[in-house]
Motif scaffolding. Structure first.
Motif, short mmCIF file in Angstrom:
data_model
loop_
_atom_site.label_atom_id
_atom_site.label_comp_id
_atom_site.label_asym_id
_atom_site.label_seq_id
_atom_site.Cartn_x
_atom_site.Cartn_y
_atom_site.Cartn_z
N THR A 34 0.82 -1.22 0.00
CA THR A 34 0.00 0.00 0.00
C THR A 34 0.85 1.27 0.00
N GLY A 35 2.09 1.18 0.51
CA GLY A 35 3.00 2.34 0.46
C GLY A 35 3.23 2.76 -0.99
N VAL A 102 6.16 12.15 -0.03
CA VAL A 102 5.02 11.25 0.15
C VAL A 102 4.24 11.49 1.45
N SER A 103 4.91 11.91 2.53
CA SER A 103 4.19 12.03 3.81
C SER A 103 3.02 13.01 3.77
N ALA A 106 0.17 11.36 2.03
CA ALA A 106 -0.47 10.29 2.81
C ALA A 106 -1.26 10.84 3.99
N ARG A 112 -6.53 9.19 1.50
CA ARG A 112 -6.61 7.95 2.29
C ARG A 112 -7.94 7.24 2.05
N GLY A 132 1.59 -1.92 5.14
CA GLY A 132 1.36 -0.48 5.15
C GLY A 132 1.54 0.10 6.54
N ASP A 134 -1.64 1.36 8.26
CA ASP A 134 -2.96 1.38 8.91
C ASP A 134 -3.76 0.16 8.53
N ASP A 187 4.30 10.29 10.12
CA ASP A 187 3.40 9.13 10.04
C ASP A 187 2.70 8.88 11.37
#
Ligand code: DC
Length: 227
Positions: A34-35, A102-103, A106, A112, A132, A134, A187
């Motif tokens: 999923t990342g 990316v953070s 996300a 999401r 991932g 979550d 994260d």
């Protein structure tokens, strides 16, 4: 035998995907990274100039673009490979430019929601190993086997450095360590689905484990969960 759902969460660069892929291969399950999906959205945003000069995401434009972002994972020469609108972007999404952006992507709720819905659809039938941040908390809270993986930031930075070197990509250890630490912070402090260990997840700190040792440990957990 009933096919279960396996959720593997944890910090960045702690070898989650290596162990998740290996388990999926051994037991004949589908593997989903999923990342890579968040990375593919990030690459799209970079290519379409959806970041302001200060690094903030142009959210209105990204929200409009979401229906045009098609992400798909397929096996190419036996390796899980990510496609963005039909283009193989596996190599590009692993570079530092995507890692550095990316953070914030996300952390956006509508990103999401869209990706979680796709992930839940992929795992509807079970027989899946998904990795991932979550998965055990939000995507599959009822997964039969949940693992939370971690390792020290220094060990993780060294692993990512070695991986980039091996691929012949530019790498600087100090930059990578900073990136790992920043991503850990973002994260685990974001508002939507922050990274945290699900109450019923098994903790694996692999700082001092070999890949073989962790594969053996994971297989044992799989056998217990499917007995
Ligand atoms: O696992 P990775 O390093 O490829 O993940 C990239 C980024 O995406 C990372 O900053 C965390 C985020 N991510 C997330 O928020 N939720 C997921 N399920 C997977 C990744």
């Amino acid at each position: 035998m009933k096919k279960i759902t396996i959720a593997i969460d944890g910090h960045s660069s702690c070898g989650k995907s290596t162990m998740a892929k290996e388990l999926a291969r051994k037991v004949g399950y589908v593997y989903v990274d999923t990342g890579a999906m968040y990375r593919a959205v990030t690459l799209y945003a970079l290519r379409h100039n959806l970041f302001a000069a200060d690094g903030a995401v142009l959210e209105v434009a990204l929200r409009e673009a979401m229906p045009q972002i098609d992400i798909d994972q397929r096996l190419v020469d036996g390796k899980t490979t990510t496609f963005l609108n039909g283009e193989n972007v596996e190599r590009e999404i692993r570079g530092l430019e995507v890692s550095n952006h990316v953070s914030p992507i996300a952390a956006i709720p509508f990103v999401r929601t869209a990706l979680v819905a796709q992930q839940q659809k992929m795992g509807r039938e079970g027989g899946i190993v998904m990795d991932g941040r979550d998965i055990g908390t939000t995507v599959f809270p009822n997964a039969e086997l949940k693992i939370f993986v971690t390792a020290s930031a220094e060990v993780r930075a060294q692993r990512r450095y070695d991986e980039l070197q091996q691929k012949g990509m530019p790498a600087d250890y100090a930059d990578i360590l900073k990136n790992v630490q920043e991503r850990d912070y973002i994260d685990s402090h974001r508002e939507v689905s922050p990274l945290r260990q699900a109450d019923d997840a098994l903790l694996l700190d692999n700082s001092h484990m070999t890949i073989d040792e962790q594969n053996v440990w994971l297989m044992e957990q799989f056998e217990k969960a499917t007995k």
